[in-house]
Design an enzyme around this catalytic site. Sequence first.
Site, PDB file in Angstrom:
ATOM      1  N   GLU A 289       0.828  -1.207   0.000  1.00  0.00           N
ATOM      2  CA  GLU A 289       0.000   0.000   0.000  1.00  0.00           C
ATOM      3  C   GLU A 289       0.865   1.262   0.000  1.00  0.00           C
ATOM      4  O   GLU A 289       0.777   2.094   0.901  1.00  0.00           O
ATOM      5  CB  GLU A 289      -0.925  -0.002   1.227  1.00  0.00           C
ATOM      6  CG  GLU A 289      -1.852  -1.204   1.311  1.00  0.00           C
ATOM      7  CD  GLU A 289      -2.506  -1.339   2.686  1.00  0.00           C
ATOM      8  OE1 GLU A 289      -2.211  -0.508   3.571  1.00  0.00           O
ATOM      9  OE2 GLU A 289      -3.288  -2.288   2.878  1.00  0.00           O
ATOM     10  N   PRO A 290       1.729   1.447  -1.005  1.00  0.00           N
ATOM     11  CA  PRO A 290       2.587   2.631  -1.016  1.00  0.00           C
ATOM     12  C   PRO A 290       1.797   3.903  -1.298  1.00  0.00           C
ATOM     13  O   PRO A 290       0.863   3.912  -2.094  1.00  0.00           O
ATOM     14  CB  PRO A 290       3.567   2.340  -2.155  1.00  0.00           C
ATOM     15  CG  PRO A 290       2.778   1.466  -3.095  1.00  0.00           C
ATOM     16  CD  PRO A 290       1.925   0.603  -2.195  1.00  0.00           C
ATOM     17  N   GLY A 291       2.167   4.972  -0.644  1.00  0.00           N
ATOM     18  CA  GLY A 291       1.553   6.277  -0.903  1.00  0.00           C
ATOM     19  C   GLY A 291       2.612   7.306  -1.198  1.00  0.00           C
ATOM     20  O   GLY A 291       2.847   7.705  -2.322  1.00  0.00           O
ATOM     21  N   ARG A 292       3.331   7.712  -0.134  1.00  0.00           N
ATOM     22  CA  ARG A 292       4.356   8.741  -0.252  1.00  0.00           C
ATOM     23  C   ARG A 292       5.380   8.425  -1.352  1.00  0.00           C
ATOM     24  O   ARG A 292       5.792   9.308  -2.115  1.00  0.00           O
ATOM     25  CB  ARG A 292       5.067   8.892   1.095  1.00  0.00           C
ATOM     26  CG  ARG A 292       6.044  10.037   1.180  1.00  0.00           C
ATOM     27  CD  ARG A 292       6.907   9.903   2.441  1.00  0.00           C
ATOM     28  NE  ARG A 292       6.127   9.592   3.613  1.00  0.00           N
ATOM     29  CZ  ARG A 292       5.668  10.496   4.473  1.00  0.00           C
ATOM     30  NH1 ARG A 292       5.905  11.775   4.271  1.00  0.00           N
ATOM     31  NH2 ARG A 292       4.978  10.114   5.536  1.00  0.00           N
ATOM     32  N   TYR A 332       4.628  17.852  11.947  1.00  0.00           N
ATOM     33  CA  TYR A 332       5.662  16.845  12.127  1.00  0.00           C
ATOM     34  C   TYR A 332       7.059  17.429  12.308  1.00  0.00           C
ATOM     35  O   TYR A 332       8.029  16.677  12.390  1.00  0.00           O
ATOM     36  CB  TYR A 332       5.737  15.916  10.905  1.00  0.00           C
ATOM     37  CG  TYR A 332       4.482  15.204  10.523  1.00  0.00           C
ATOM     38  CD1 TYR A 332       3.783  14.426  11.442  1.00  0.00           C
ATOM     39  CD2 TYR A 332       3.999  15.257   9.213  1.00  0.00           C
ATOM     40  CE1 TYR A 332       2.640  13.750  11.070  1.00  0.00           C
ATOM     41  CE2 TYR A 332       2.857  14.581   8.840  1.00  0.00           C
ATOM     42  CZ  TYR A 332       2.177  13.831   9.775  1.00  0.00           C
ATOM     43  OH  TYR A 332       1.045  13.151   9.403  1.00  0.00           O
ATOM     44  N   CYS A 358      -2.224  33.295  11.609  1.00  0.00           N
ATOM     45  CA  CYS A 358      -1.960  33.809  12.961  1.00  0.00           C
ATOM     46  C   CYS A 358      -1.668  32.684  13.941  1.00  0.00           C
ATOM     47  O   CYS A 358      -2.445  32.411  14.869  1.00  0.00           O
ATOM     48  CB  CYS A 358      -3.130  34.676  13.433  1.00  0.00           C
ATOM     49  SG  CYS A 358      -3.268  36.205  12.509  1.00  0.00           S
ATOM     50  N   GLU A 359      -0.567  32.009  13.741  1.00  0.00           N
ATOM     51  CA  GLU A 359      -0.066  30.961  14.629  1.00  0.00           C
ATOM     52  C   GLU A 359       1.455  30.984  14.576  1.00  0.00           C
ATOM     53  O   GLU A 359       2.036  31.126  13.495  1.00  0.00           O
ATOM     54  CB  GLU A 359      -0.539  29.572  14.190  1.00  0.00           C
ATOM     55  CG  GLU A 359      -2.031  29.343  14.246  1.00  0.00           C
ATOM     56  CD  GLU A 359      -2.565  29.104  15.645  1.00  0.00           C
ATOM     57  OE1 GLU A 359      -1.738  28.932  16.566  1.00  0.00           O
ATOM     58  OE2 GLU A 359      -3.792  29.118  15.816  1.00  0.00           O
ATOM     59  N   TYR A 386       0.778  14.135   1.297  1.00  0.00           N
ATOM     60  CA  TYR A 386       0.340  14.676   2.592  1.00  0.00           C
ATOM     61  C   TYR A 386       0.512  16.193   2.639  1.00  0.00           C
ATOM     62  O   TYR A 386       0.897  16.753   3.655  1.00  0.00           O
ATOM     63  CB  TYR A 386       1.102  13.998   3.738  1.00  0.00           C
ATOM     64  CG  TYR A 386       0.925  12.508   3.734  1.00  0.00           C
ATOM     65  CD1 TYR A 386      -0.280  11.939   4.125  1.00  0.00           C
ATOM     66  CD2 TYR A 386       1.944  11.669   3.297  1.00  0.00           C
ATOM     67  CE1 TYR A 386      -0.467  10.573   4.092  1.00  0.00           C
ATOM     68  CE2 TYR A 386       1.763  10.293   3.253  1.00  0.00           C
ATOM     69  CZ  TYR A 386       0.555   9.749   3.650  1.00  0.00           C
ATOM     70  OH  TYR A 386       0.370   8.397   3.605  1.00  0.00           O
TER      71      TYR A 386
END
Length: 430
Positions: A289-292, A332, A358-359, A386
Amino acid sequence: MTSTYPVQPELAGHPYFQYRNNVLYAEDVPLDHLAHGLGTPLYVYSRAALKAAWETYRSAVGRRPVLVCYGMKANSNLAVLKEFARLGAGFDIVSGGELKRALVAGADPSKIVFSGVGKQAWEIRDALAAKVKCFNVESVAELHRLSEVAEHLGVRAPVSLRVNPDVDAQTHPYISTGLKENKFGIAIESALDAYRTAQSLPGLDIVGVDCHIGSQLTDISPYFDALEKLLDLIDTLDQEGIPILHLDLGGGLGIRYTDETPPSPQALLDRVFERLNARGQGHLQLVLEPGRSLVGNAGVLLTTVQYLKHSTARNFAIVDAAMNDLLRPALYDAFHGVQPLRPRVGDMTEYDIVGPVCESADWLARKRLLAIHQGDVLAVESAGAYSMAMASNYNTRGRPAEVMVSGDKYYVVRQRETLDDLLKGESMLP
């Protein structure tokens, strides 16, 4: 801090994003043309990069019994999904919404596996109606719900139990999923009892064993710590009269963000099948199930410098992209390379690349040496996975447009959200 800026910097892991005559291109399209014509922030993907990443899996598989299911939570744009469907990919989904997207993009339902810890009854019904390959089940309670829904529809749900092998994937704790303290899966010591429960339920057919230990793995040894435990479980299940048809090892292979040297699909598959054959389990179909690793380095985020702000403590390049457009650094502490579309020759200054939200967590990169002016456009690297998938409307900011480049052509595959789009569906009290 200053230094001399190189004329043509290298982009980490991005062979389809290269400088020509001091201008950054995606394939054969100059990125400054896209930035000026379509505005920023702007996600840009390379069709050739998607195909090349897929080819690393296809060639590694060869004639072996492997189903590669794209982990579409990494990037669920319909154009991206359509490309993988055309190439023959299966899909790993985690919601009813992702099921809808996959089907609209032309996915083969018999190549869809449905993962996730919180499947609702309506999502299960839709997946059963579509006749997906398998449900990756993450709790005994979910087994009972699956059986009830399937019985009500007069069908049987194909299930694979996601086993948590308590293996440290040696990655960021937010993307580690195979430890006993993680919410995912059924503890390895409880797996046999869970399979016995599944065997006793009238609406279920047991078809596989599933495992996923984490994401952005740059060492394949954790896979094999998990694999040995799974193969022992499969032997035990066979002795119990519960035959297993497939083994799902999940995804997780990493990409190069800076100086990583992630393993190849070939290296992983060769060692997996060496162990399967040595254990007499080479008949099992393997599901990945590869994604990245399929999309991460196929995209960049373009953003324009709005202001340069200098102080005695830090220097800030304030850009028009923010944490709502690219959450990974804030979430992360993730590293993304940053390069100008048109590099300048001269002195470099150390900047934090920050957005307008504003963070204090609204930053895209820290302590980067850049020779930039107000109005310059920057490319944030490794933004195919992502990134847009996690974008939000925080601070009432529209999400960026997305573009797919194919050779010397480009296609807007998602329109930029307008302010009217953001207000749609809301109402005020009388």
